[in-house]
Design a protein around this motif. Sequence first.
Motif, PDB file in Angstrom:
ATOM      1  N   GLY A   1      -0.724 -30.982  -8.220  1.00  0.00           N
ATOM      2  CA  GLY A   1       0.210 -32.028  -8.623  1.00  0.00           C
ATOM      3  C   GLY A   1       0.709 -32.777  -7.402  1.00  0.00           C
ATOM      4  O   GLY A   1       0.403 -32.412  -6.267  1.00  0.00           O
ATOM      5  N   THR A   2       1.460 -33.851  -7.629  1.00  0.00           N
ATOM      6  CA  THR A   2       1.979 -34.661  -6.534  1.00  0.00           C
ATOM      7  C   THR A   2       3.452 -34.348  -6.286  1.00  0.00           C
ATOM      8  O   THR A   2       4.134 -33.816  -7.152  1.00  0.00           O
ATOM      9  CB  THR A   2       1.830 -36.163  -6.855  1.00  0.00           C
ATOM     10  N   GLY A   3       3.922 -34.684  -5.103  1.00  0.00           N
ATOM     11  CA  GLY A   3       5.326 -34.497  -4.755  1.00  0.00           C
ATOM     12  C   GLY A   3       5.486 -33.803  -3.416  1.00  0.00           C
ATOM     13  O   GLY A   3       4.540 -33.674  -2.651  1.00  0.00           O
ATOM     14  N   ASN A   4       6.697 -33.363  -3.146  1.00  0.00           N
ATOM     15  CA  ASN A   4       7.012 -32.682  -1.890  1.00  0.00           C
ATOM     16  C   ASN A   4       6.914 -31.171  -2.057  1.00  0.00           C
ATOM     17  O   ASN A   4       7.256 -30.642  -3.109  1.00  0.00           O
ATOM     18  CB  ASN A   4       8.429 -33.025  -1.429  1.00  0.00           C
ATOM     19  N   VAL A   5       6.452 -30.497  -1.003  1.00  0.00           N
ATOM     20  CA  VAL A   5       6.416 -29.038  -0.969  1.00  0.00           C
ATOM     21  C   VAL A   5       6.979 -28.617   0.384  1.00  0.00           C
ATOM     22  O   VAL A   5       6.608 -29.168   1.419  1.00  0.00           O
ATOM     23  CB  VAL A   5       4.984 -28.474  -1.127  1.00  0.00           C
ATOM     24  N   TRP A   6       7.882 -27.637   0.351  1.00  0.00           N
ATOM     25  CA  TRP A   6       8.540 -27.145   1.558  1.00  0.00           C
ATOM     26  C   TRP A   6       8.174 -25.677   1.769  1.00  0.00           C
ATOM     27  O   TRP A   6       8.254 -24.867   0.849  1.00  0.00           O
ATOM     28  CB  TRP A   6      10.048 -27.264   1.415  1.00  0.00           C
ATOM     29  N   PHE A   7       7.807 -25.341   3.008  1.00  0.00           N
ATOM     30  CA  PHE A   7       7.426 -23.977   3.373  1.00  0.00           C
ATOM     31  C   PHE A   7       8.305 -23.516   4.531  1.00  0.00           C
ATOM     32  O   PHE A   7       8.560 -24.286   5.459  1.00  0.00           O
ATOM     33  CB  PHE A   7       5.968 -23.925   3.841  1.00  0.00           C
ATOM     34  N   ILE A   8       8.715 -22.259   4.485  1.00  0.00           N
ATOM     35  CA  ILE A   8       9.433 -21.656   5.612  1.00  0.00           C
ATOM     36  C   ILE A   8       8.898 -20.244   5.827  1.00  0.00           C
ATOM     37  O   ILE A   8       8.301 -19.651   4.927  1.00  0.00           O
ATOM     38  CB  ILE A   8      10.972 -21.607   5.404  1.00  0.00           C
ATOM     39  N   CYS A   9       9.144 -19.715   7.019  1.00  0.00           N
ATOM     40  CA  CYS A   9       8.884 -18.299   7.271  1.00  0.00           C
ATOM     41  C   CYS A   9      10.180 -17.562   6.957  1.00  0.00           C
ATOM     42  O   CYS A   9      11.251 -17.959   7.412  1.00  0.00           O
ATOM     43  CB  CYS A   9       8.474 -18.054   8.721  1.00  0.00           C
ATOM     44  N   GLY A  10      10.078 -16.483   6.188  1.00  0.00           N
ATOM     45  CA  GLY A  10      11.253 -15.726   5.785  1.00  0.00           C
ATOM     46  C   GLY A  10      11.561 -14.535   6.664  1.00  0.00           C
ATOM     47  O   GLY A  10      12.420 -13.728   6.330  1.00  0.00           O
ATOM     48  N   VAL A  11      10.895 -14.416   7.788  1.00  0.00           N
ATOM     49  CA  VAL A  11      11.116 -13.287   8.691  1.00  0.00           C
ATOM     50  C   VAL A  11      12.200 -13.651   9.709  1.00  0.00           C
ATOM     51  O   VAL A  11      12.116 -14.700  10.362  1.00  0.00           O
ATOM     52  CB  VAL A  11       9.815 -12.894   9.428  1.00  0.00           C
ATOM     53  N   GLY A  12      13.206 -12.800   9.824  1.00  0.00           N
ATOM     54  CA  GLY A  12      14.255 -12.974  10.836  1.00  0.00           C
ATOM     55  C   GLY A  12      14.788 -14.393  10.883  1.00  0.00           C
ATOM     56  O   GLY A  12      15.113 -14.992   9.870  1.00  0.00           O
ATOM     57  N   LYS A  13      14.877 -14.942  12.075  1.00  0.00           N
ATOM     58  CA  LYS A  13      15.362 -16.312  12.293  1.00  0.00           C
ATOM     59  C   LYS A  13      14.201 -17.264  12.584  1.00  0.00           C
ATOM     60  O   LYS A  13      14.380 -18.302  13.226  1.00  0.00           O
ATOM     61  CB  LYS A  13      16.359 -16.326  13.444  1.00  0.00           C
ATOM     62  N   HIS A  14      13.003 -16.943  12.110  1.00  0.00           N
ATOM     63  CA  HIS A  14      11.830 -17.771  12.387  1.00  0.00           C
ATOM     64  C   HIS A  14      12.014 -19.198  11.874  1.00  0.00           C
ATOM     65  O   HIS A  14      11.650 -20.154  12.563  1.00  0.00           O
ATOM     66  CB  HIS A  14      10.576 -17.144  11.785  1.00  0.00           C
ATOM     67  N   CYS A  15      12.566 -19.354  10.677  1.00  0.00           N
ATOM     68  CA  CYS A  15      12.789 -20.695  10.133  1.00  0.00           C
ATOM     69  C   CYS A  15      13.735 -21.489  11.037  1.00  0.00           C
ATOM     70  O   CYS A  15      13.455 -22.633  11.384  1.00  0.00           O
ATOM     71  CB  CYS A  15      13.338 -20.618   8.711  1.00  0.00           C
ATOM     72  N   GLN A  16      14.841 -20.875  11.428  1.00  0.00           N
ATOM     73  CA  GLN A  16      15.802 -21.556  12.304  1.00  0.00           C
ATOM     74  C   GLN A  16      15.160 -21.930  13.638  1.00  0.00           C
ATOM     75  O   GLN A  16      15.590 -22.870  14.299  1.00  0.00           O
ATOM     76  CB  GLN A  16      17.036 -20.674  12.558  1.00  0.00           C
ATOM     77  N   ASN A  17      14.125 -21.194  14.028  1.00  0.00           N
ATOM     78  CA  ASN A  17      13.411 -21.471  15.277  1.00  0.00           C
ATOM     79  C   ASN A  17      12.227 -22.412  15.066  1.00  0.00           C
ATOM     80  O   ASN A  17      11.372 -22.527  15.942  1.00  0.00           O
ATOM     81  CB  ASN A  17      12.958 -20.169  15.932  1.00  0.00           C
ATOM     82  N   GLY A  18      12.166 -23.078  13.900  1.00  0.00           N
ATOM     83  CA  GLY A  18      11.174 -24.124  13.688  1.00  0.00           C
ATOM     84  C   GLY A  18       9.953 -23.759  12.876  1.00  0.00           C
ATOM     85  O   GLY A  18       9.066 -24.596  12.692  1.00  0.00           O
ATOM     86  N   LEU A  19       9.868 -22.535  12.381  1.00  0.00           N
ATOM     87  CA  LEU A  19       8.690 -22.136  11.611  1.00  0.00           C
ATOM     88  C   LEU A  19       8.878 -22.570  10.158  1.00  0.00           C
ATOM     89  O   LEU A  19       9.209 -21.784   9.273  1.00  0.00           O
ATOM     90  CB  LEU A  19       8.442 -20.632  11.719  1.00  0.00           C
TER      91      LEU A  19
END
Length: 156
Positions: free
Chosen positions: A102-120
Amino acid sequence: MATKSLVSLITLASLSLTIMVCDPVNAAKVFTVGDEKGWTLDFDYQAWVQDKQFHIGDRLVFNYPKGVHNVLVVNGSSFANCVKEPIFPRLESGQDVLEFIGTGNVWFICGVGKHCQNGLKLKITITDQSSPAPAPSSEKNWHTSSLSSVYHLKPW
């Protein structure tokens, strides 16, 4: 004579099928997130996604060491704030393959520790190949195929 016509017809049909199957303009693409670096810390995913166009049927591959990272599909708010509330089953195989349906936006993050906050984390927009802008999707469901490790996603 009829046999020769039949052979010509079969040859022409095979050639047409080959052209349709091998048409590079309409062929689905496979994108490996982060290219040879994979899904990892210390990589600029905003720059990586900049020159890419994602379409229905394309596949996105996340490669990472199993147990070191994972992939969570989240909504836009969770992406912005690194909230680990996935809207799709947690991906943790180390070689996750997602196919867009399908079309639209998809958002992915890493759920380990603070990886997302560090740009993952990664945001992509999937469009219909026949139209340059993403069409809004009326459904908010995601599909898992019967193929192991290939998930079919329908963004919203």
